[in-house]
Design a protein around this motif. Structure first.
Motif, PDB file in Angstrom:
ATOM      1  N   TYR A 121      53.797  55.399  53.716  1.00 26.48           N
ATOM      2  CA  TYR A 121      54.104  56.628  53.349  1.00 26.48           C
ATOM      3  C   TYR A 121      53.198  57.463  52.676  1.00 26.48           C
ATOM      4  N   HIS A 122      52.456  56.617  51.493  1.00 25.10           N
ATOM      5  CA  HIS A 122      51.345  57.350  50.663  1.00 25.10           C
ATOM      6  C   HIS A 122      51.535  58.819  50.092  1.00 25.10           C
ATOM      7  N   GLU A 123      52.884  58.967  49.745  1.00 28.33           N
ATOM      8  CA  GLU A 123      53.329  60.021  49.419  1.00 28.33           C
ATOM      9  C   GLU A 123      52.434  61.069  48.411  1.00 28.33           C
ATOM     10  N   ALA A 124      51.996  60.402  47.536  1.00 26.64           N
ATOM     11  CA  ALA A 124      51.058  61.134  46.486  1.00 26.64           C
ATOM     12  C   ALA A 124      49.832  61.730  47.108  1.00 26.64           C
ATOM     13  N   VAL A 125      49.554  61.103  48.285  1.00 28.71           N
ATOM     14  CA  VAL A 125      48.210  61.835  48.988  1.00 28.71           C
ATOM     15  C   VAL A 125      48.571  63.283  49.379  1.00 28.71           C
ATOM     16  N   LEU A 126      49.746  63.583  49.612  1.00 31.23           N
ATOM     17  CA  LEU A 126      50.017  64.971  50.364  1.00 31.23           C
ATOM     18  C   LEU A 126      49.486  66.027  49.643  1.00 31.23           C
ATOM     19  N   PRO A 127      49.750  66.164  48.102  1.00 28.78           N
ATOM     20  CA  PRO A 127      49.134  67.043  47.314  1.00 28.78           C
ATOM     21  C   PRO A 127      47.621  67.227  47.239  1.00 28.78           C
ATOM     22  N   LEU A 128      46.983  66.026  47.536  1.00 27.22           N
ATOM     23  CA  LEU A 128      45.443  66.130  47.466  1.00 27.22           C
ATOM     24  C   LEU A 128      44.989  66.631  48.810  1.00 27.22           C
ATOM     25  N   GLY A 139      30.357  51.404  46.168  1.00 27.27           N
ATOM     26  CA  GLY A 139      30.192  50.269  46.658  1.00 27.27           C
ATOM     27  C   GLY A 139      28.862  49.520  46.129  1.00 27.27           C
ATOM     28  N   ILE A 140      28.603  48.636  46.821  1.00 31.72           N
ATOM     29  CA  ILE A 140      27.518  47.502  46.124  1.00 31.72           C
ATOM     30  C   ILE A 140      26.271  48.364  46.455  1.00 31.72           C
ATOM     31  N   ASN A 141      26.050  49.054  47.322  1.00 34.14           N
ATOM     32  CA  ASN A 141      24.713  49.723  47.692  1.00 34.14           C
ATOM     33  C   ASN A 141      24.674  51.234  47.212  1.00 34.14           C
ATOM     34  N   GLU A 142      25.836  51.973  47.020  1.00 36.94           N
ATOM     35  CA  GLU A 142      25.770  53.370  46.688  1.00 36.94           C
ATOM     36  C   GLU A 142      27.286  53.891  46.162  1.00 36.94           C
ATOM     37  N   SER A 143      27.066  55.031  45.574  1.00 38.52           N
ATOM     38  CA  SER A 143      28.073  55.718  45.080  1.00 38.52           C
ATOM     39  C   SER A 143      28.191  56.982  45.973  1.00 38.52           C
ATOM     40  N   ARG A 144      29.443  57.407  46.167  1.00 35.90           N
ATOM     41  CA  ARG A 144      29.360  58.798  46.908  1.00 35.90           C
ATOM     42  C   ARG A 144      30.767  59.565  46.724  1.00 35.90           C
ATOM     43  N   THR A 145      30.719  60.840  46.700  1.00 31.43           N
ATOM     44  CA  THR A 145      31.690  61.833  46.752  1.00 31.43           C
ATOM     45  C   THR A 145      32.195  62.307  48.122  1.00 31.43           C
ATOM     46  N   GLU A 146      33.216  62.185  48.605  1.00 27.27           N
ATOM     47  CA  GLU A 146      33.617  62.421  49.823  1.00 27.27           C
ATOM     48  C   GLU A 146      35.123  63.623  49.854  1.00 27.27           C
ATOM     49  N   SER A 147      34.923  64.389  50.817  1.00 25.92           N
ATOM     50  CA  SER A 147      36.332  65.112  51.042  1.00 25.92           C
ATOM     51  C   SER A 147      37.276  64.324  51.262  1.00 25.92           C
ATOM     52  N   ILE A 148      38.578  64.485  50.887  1.00 30.43           N
ATOM     53  CA  ILE A 148      39.385  63.488  51.286  1.00 30.43           C
ATOM     54  C   ILE A 148      39.982  63.681  52.726  1.00 30.43           C
ATOM     55  N   HIS A 149      39.496  64.704  53.462  1.00 27.15           N
ATOM     56  CA  HIS A 149      39.786  64.775  54.759  1.00 27.15           C
ATOM     57  C   HIS A 149      38.931  64.066  55.724  1.00 27.15           C
ATOM     58  N   THR A 150      37.680  63.502  54.867  1.00 27.47           N
ATOM     59  CA  THR A 150      36.719  62.758  55.650  1.00 27.47           C
ATOM     60  C   THR A 150      37.055  61.121  55.363  1.00 27.47           C
ATOM     61  N   VAL A 151      37.684  60.776  54.542  1.00 29.83           N
ATOM     62  CA  VAL A 151      38.042  59.394  53.898  1.00 29.83           C
ATOM     63  C   VAL A 151      39.294  58.985  54.493  1.00 29.83           C
ATOM     64  N   PHE A 152      40.234  59.984  54.417  1.00 30.33           N
ATOM     65  CA  PHE A 152      41.805  59.586  54.626  1.00 30.33           C
ATOM     66  C   PHE A 152      42.079  60.184  55.913  1.00 30.33           C
ATOM     67  N   ASP A 153      42.382  59.379  56.817  1.00 29.41           N
ATOM     68  CA  ASP A 153      42.704  59.874  58.334  1.00 29.41           C
ATOM     69  C   ASP A 153      43.991  58.733  58.584  1.00 29.41           C
ATOM     70  N   GLN A 154      45.083  59.211  58.317  1.00 28.78           N
ATOM     71  CA  GLN A 154      46.453  58.458  58.702  1.00 28.78           C
ATOM     72  C   GLN A 154      46.415  57.305  57.386  1.00 28.78           C
ATOM     73  N   GLN A 155      45.158  56.796  57.072  1.00 26.04           N
ATOM     74  CA  GLN A 155      45.180  55.741  55.949  1.00 26.04           C
ATOM     75  C   GLN A 155      43.888  56.018  55.125  1.00 26.04           C
ATOM     76  N   MET A 156      43.704  55.406  54.114  1.00 24.42           N
ATOM     77  CA  MET A 156      42.011  55.508  53.620  1.00 24.42           C
ATOM     78  C   MET A 156      41.310  54.735  54.246  1.00 24.42           C
ATOM     79  N   ARG A 157      40.030  55.231  54.777  1.00 22.40           N
ATOM     80  CA  ARG A 157      39.012  54.466  55.682  1.00 22.40           C
ATOM     81  C   ARG A 157      37.824  54.197  54.687  1.00 22.40           C
ATOM     82  N   LEU A 158      37.748  53.165  54.221  1.00 24.41           N
ATOM     83  CA  LEU A 158      36.781  52.697  53.261  1.00 24.41           C
ATOM     84  C   LEU A 158      35.653  51.604  53.907  1.00 24.41           C
TER      85      LEU A 158
END
Length: 276
Positions: A121-128, A139-158
């Protein structure tokens, strides 16, 4: 009681946390990041998951931030839903989070845990999603900032071993006209039959839903139908219901036909309320 033993780590920095994860994984420990721990504990008790190591991120300062910086609201992944509600920097997020669980559990559930967990359900993601938020990831090799629309597609994609550190919400969205409603089968606090969040920006209404389909989503195609000028509201809602990104859930909690009926009513109320 959790029916297996595991190692417990509490790193004090992002670098230490991601390095720990990498080292533990190489040693076959199947590590997991741990915020509030409600989902991990519940699933471990019923043997749905098993790990030999948990990495508690609550002592990492960046994961506990809750502050305004420049034109963004920063909320760390380890900030609890209760802390967000008490500060109330984004009322729509407060409303969504306050219905995820009862107050005692909200003291433990974190924003990162709700967004990144395995419960669908991930209800808190809706306002985001509605606020075009960004996600800070390390991560181990880098830090990055992404649009939530890039990394959340039905669920978080990491990527493997990556840690969600913070969420950045543009301040302009935090004070916009908004709407939140959650319908459950019986109890006030339960998994949603339908949870609807809406924001009105630049005269257009944005919609995000949980419980309708088997994943949460922002309904961009639905928004196009709902924001048609001059069209009758009932016609706009009927057209929006044809633009769902997947089939409506058909479960013991509610049949697909019943969910369609409820969703139609909720959409009419939201549009009427935000346009009125």
């Amino acid at each position: 009681m959790i029916p297996f033993d595991f190692e417990y780590y509490q790193p004090a920095s992002i670098a230490e946390a991601v390095q720990l994860y990498n080292d533990l994984q190489q040693n076959g420990k199947a590590p997991m990041y741990y915020g509030g721990g409600t989902e991990i504990i519940t699933m471990a008790r019923n043997s749905s998951i098993k790990t030999q190591a948990v990495i508690d991120i609550k002592q990492i300062p960046e994961c506990q931030q809750l502050e305004t910086k420049g034109q963004s609201l920063i909320i760390g992944a380890a900030v609890t839903l209760t802390a967000i509600a008490e500060a109330n920097p984004f009322p729509l997020l407060t409303q969504a989070g306050s219905r995820v669980a009862d107050h005692s559990v909200q003291n433990k559930i974190t924003l990162g845990g709700n967004v990144c967990g395995t419960i669908i359900y991930h209800e808190a993601v809706l306002p985001l999603l509605l606020a075009d938020s960004e996600v800070c990831i390390s991560g181990i090799n880098e830090s990055r900032t992404e649009s939530i629309h890039t990394v959340f597609d039905q669920q978080m994609r990491l990527n493997n071993g990556e840690l969600v550190v913070q969420f950045k919400i543009p301040l302009e969205y935090t004070s916009l006209p908004h709407w939140h409603v959650k319908k459950t089968k019986l109890e006030k606090i339960d998994y949603p039959l339908i949870t609807l969040c809406a924001l009105k920006k630049d005269g257009a209404i944005r919609i995000a839903l949980s419980g309708a389909c088997s994943f949460p989503f922002r309904g961009r195609a639905m928004e196009k139908a709902l924001n048609q000028p001059g069209e009758d509201l009932s016609k706009r809602v009927a057209q929006a219901l044809q633009q769902l990104p997947g089939p409506l859930q058909d479960t013991v909690a509610g049949s697909s036909n019943y969910r369609r009926f409820v969703l139609g009513n909720l959409l009419e109320d939201a549009i009427d309320g935000l346009e009125g």
